[in-house]
Design an enzyme around this catalytic site. Structure first.
Site, PDB file in Angstrom:
ATOM      1  N   CYS A 114       0.729  -1.642   0.076  1.00 24.91           N
ATOM      2  CA  CYS A 114      -0.086  -0.227   0.181  1.00 24.91           C
ATOM      3  C   CYS A 114       1.250   0.926   0.405  1.00 24.91           C
ATOM      4  O   CYS A 114       2.221   1.474   0.393  1.00 24.91           O
ATOM      5  CB  CYS A 114      -1.227  -0.004   1.364  1.00 24.91           C
ATOM      6  SG  CYS A 114      -0.022   0.301   2.761  1.00 24.91           S
ATOM      7  N   HIS A 145       5.827  -6.376   8.047  1.00 22.94           N
ATOM      8  CA  HIS A 145       6.198  -7.905   8.160  1.00 22.94           C
ATOM      9  C   HIS A 145       6.177  -8.197   6.542  1.00 22.94           C
ATOM     10  O   HIS A 145       5.233  -9.099   5.999  1.00 22.94           O
ATOM     11  CB  HIS A 145       4.758  -8.055   8.753  1.00 22.94           C
ATOM     12  CG  HIS A 145       4.847  -8.094  10.673  1.00 22.94           C
ATOM     13  ND1 HIS A 145       5.716  -7.957  11.193  1.00 22.94           N
ATOM     14  CD2 HIS A 145       3.537  -7.181  11.013  1.00 22.94           C
ATOM     15  CE1 HIS A 145       5.459  -7.720  12.264  1.00 22.94           C
ATOM     16  NE2 HIS A 145       4.216  -7.679  12.206  1.00 22.94           N
ATOM     17  N   CYS A 156       3.334   5.020   9.485  1.00 21.85           N
ATOM     18  CA  CYS A 156       2.120   4.989   8.410  1.00 21.85           C
ATOM     19  C   CYS A 156       1.446   6.024   8.209  1.00 21.85           C
ATOM     20  O   CYS A 156       0.469   6.432   9.631  1.00 21.85           O
ATOM     21  CB  CYS A 156       1.614   3.872   8.030  1.00 21.85           C
ATOM     22  SG  CYS A 156      -0.304   4.128   7.611  1.00 21.85           S
ATOM     23  N   HIS A 215       1.268  -6.995  19.887  1.00 17.85           N
ATOM     24  CA  HIS A 215       1.947  -6.229  18.357  1.00 17.85           C
ATOM     25  C   HIS A 215       2.500  -4.930  18.645  1.00 17.85           C
ATOM     26  O   HIS A 215       1.768  -4.242  19.024  1.00 17.85           O
ATOM     27  CB  HIS A 215       0.513  -6.233  17.507  1.00 17.85           C
ATOM     28  CG  HIS A 215       0.583  -5.941  16.543  1.00 17.85           C
ATOM     29  ND1 HIS A 215       0.993  -4.384  15.607  1.00 17.85           N
ATOM     30  CD2 HIS A 215       0.916  -7.216  15.248  1.00 17.85           C
ATOM     31  CE1 HIS A 215       0.974  -4.617  14.227  1.00 17.85           C
ATOM     32  NE2 HIS A 215       1.582  -6.320  13.937  1.00 17.85           N
ATOM     33  N   GLU A 236       2.290  -2.683  16.471  1.00 17.35           N
ATOM     34  CA  GLU A 236       1.501  -1.200  16.402  1.00 17.35           C
ATOM     35  C   GLU A 236       1.058  -0.663  17.577  1.00 17.35           C
ATOM     36  O   GLU A 236       0.602   0.250  18.188  1.00 17.35           O
ATOM     37  CB  GLU A 236       0.704  -1.522  15.134  1.00 17.35           C
ATOM     38  CG  GLU A 236      -0.361   0.154  14.709  1.00 17.35           C
ATOM     39  CD  GLU A 236      -0.800  -0.158  13.488  1.00 17.35           C
ATOM     40  OE1 GLU A 236      -1.877   0.047  14.016  1.00 17.35           O
ATOM     41  OE2 GLU A 236      -0.732  -1.180  12.428  1.00 17.35           O
ATOM     42  N   THR A 262      -4.024  -1.051  13.279  1.00 12.40           N
ATOM     43  CA  THR A 262      -4.655  -0.904  10.983  1.00 12.40           C
ATOM     44  C   THR A 262      -4.043  -2.564  10.623  1.00 12.40           C
ATOM     45  O   THR A 262      -4.889  -2.344   8.853  1.00 12.40           O
ATOM     46  CB  THR A 262      -3.774  -0.333  10.209  1.00 12.40           C
ATOM     47  OG1 THR A 262      -2.110  -0.441  11.154  1.00 12.40           O
ATOM     48  CG2 THR A 262      -3.875   1.137  11.457  1.00 12.40           C
ATOM     49  N   CYS A 267      -8.867   3.339   6.782  1.00 14.96           N
ATOM     50  CA  CYS A 267      -7.912   2.939   5.512  1.00 14.96           C
ATOM     51  C   CYS A 267      -8.257   1.268   4.598  1.00 14.96           C
ATOM     52  O   CYS A 267      -7.845  -0.019   5.229  1.00 14.96           O
ATOM     53  CB  CYS A 267      -6.237   2.415   6.199  1.00 14.96           C
ATOM     54  SG  CYS A 267      -5.056   2.260   4.631  1.00 14.96           S
TER      55      CYS A 267
END
Length: 357
Positions: free
Chosen positions: A121, A151, A213, A241, A243, A307, A345
């Site tokens: 993306c 990842h 991001c 995780h 994020e 996300t 997103c």
């Protein structure tokens, strides 16, 4: 070019509509709610002081970003070289052929399909470009990265080949930052970095290249709004995780739910239909903020997400939480107890849907 590696990164942010909650604040240490309209004297002053505390992490993060040693826009003098490098690594003649033939080719009796939406993306392409540019811009510096950039083994192997040092993890939630010396360069990955890590690097004499991001940053802004509104953040994500670790670092009160089943446990607790408090807290012991009290902190909640989670599930969790608050407090009052923001997103959803098609 390894087509499979270049086609596997997915990204997502939750969908929602905004509701206007009532004006109340929560004291960070206790989680007690005070209605501002009813507060007076010392209580009103405490509410005002807590408001300053609540926004401080976002304010400090924005302050870090204004430093002359903090970079988010890349380095133009090496951009052309990086664009050529990325095209050589990730462009494929086989993929070009598949696109020309409506994503289907047949060879030796074997039919090969390619999803119509695939690959990196925009946010991921930006992160890769910024990381590559950092290496080229600082050729004589030691360059570190706080985690995998994304990842994707191929991308991370490329960075390793560029002599980028991946900060070693030394325990649950801990990293060995002692290897980062003065004048070194530190890359923050696409998932972002925790508030504590950002503060550490801001206090050190290092250059920081932030490839986070923008959609992840948007989630951080959402949880900041939750805190200012006196809401507990319900985060659809995996508490371990990278994020989500970063996101919760910008929260005061939060609980992480990884799927609909865990969200249903939260809903049932709010409606007094679930496990008792002790069992509930034992189950979520690693997924809640320090001192979390579900009896007070689940009265007013806002939704955010990791996300890379499935967008449809995030949306379903939001609908369930909204219905829960309607059942608990009535349709007229739901806006005082539940809030969502539009932080969609679509990249993950589009790629997952394309695979099914």
């Amino acid at each position: 070019m390894k087509v499979s590696s270049a086609a596997l990164f997915l990204t997502l942010v939750s969908n929602a509509s905004a509701f206007a909650p009532n004006t109340f604040v929560r004291t960070p240490s206790t989680g007690r709610n005070f209605n501002v309209e009813m507060a007076a004297g010392s209580e009103a002053q405490t509410a005002e002081e807590n408001e300053v505390t609540r926004v401080s992490k976002k304010s400090q993060r924005l302050g870090f970003m204004k430093s002359d040693q903090f970079y988010r826009n890349g380095f133009k003098e090496v951009r052309k070289d990086v664009e050529g490098l990325m095209e050589g690594q990730f462009k494929s003649t086989l993929v070009d052929e598949l696109k020309e033939k409506e994503f289907v080719i047949e060879r030796d009796g074997v039919k090969v399909h390619l999803a119509s939406d695939f690959g990196f993306c925009w946010g991921v392409e930006r992160s890769i470009a910024l990381a590559y540019e950092a290496v080229k811009h600082f050729p004589d510096r030691k360059v570190h990265i706080t985690n995998e950039l994304i990842h994707n083994p191929e991308v991370n192997d490329n960075l390793d080949d560029m002599n980028v040092n991946f900060i070693e993890k030394i325990g649950e939630g801990k990293k060995d930052f002692s290897v980062v010396g003065n004048k070194d360069v530190v890359i923050l990955p696409a998932f972002g970095a925790s508030f504590e890590e950002m503060k550490l690097f801001n206090d050190k004499d290092v250059e920081v290249v932030d490839t986070t991001c923008p959609w992840v940053s948007k989630v951080w802004n959402t949880v900041d709004t939750h805190q200012k509104k006196g809401l507990t953040s319900v985060i659809h994500g995996k508490y371990g995780h990278e994020e989500t670790v970063a996101t919760v670092s910008f929260c005061e009160d939060y609980i992480c739910v990884k799927n609909m089943d865990e969200a249903k446990m939260v809903s049932d607790y709010i409606l007094n239909k679930g496990e008792d408090k002790e069992v509930f807290l034992k189950y979520f012991k690693n997924a809640v903020s320090e001192g979390f009290d579900p009896d007070t902190m689940l009265k007013n909640v806002g939704l955010a997400n990791q996300t890379t989670m499935y967008k449809k599930e995030t949306r379903a969790i939001g609908q369930m939480l909204q219905k829960t608050m309607m059942e608990k407090y009535g349709p007229v009052e739901v806006g005082k107890h539940y809030m969502e923001f539009d932080t969609i997103c679509d990249a993950t959803q589009e790629r997952q849907d394309a695979v099914h098609e």
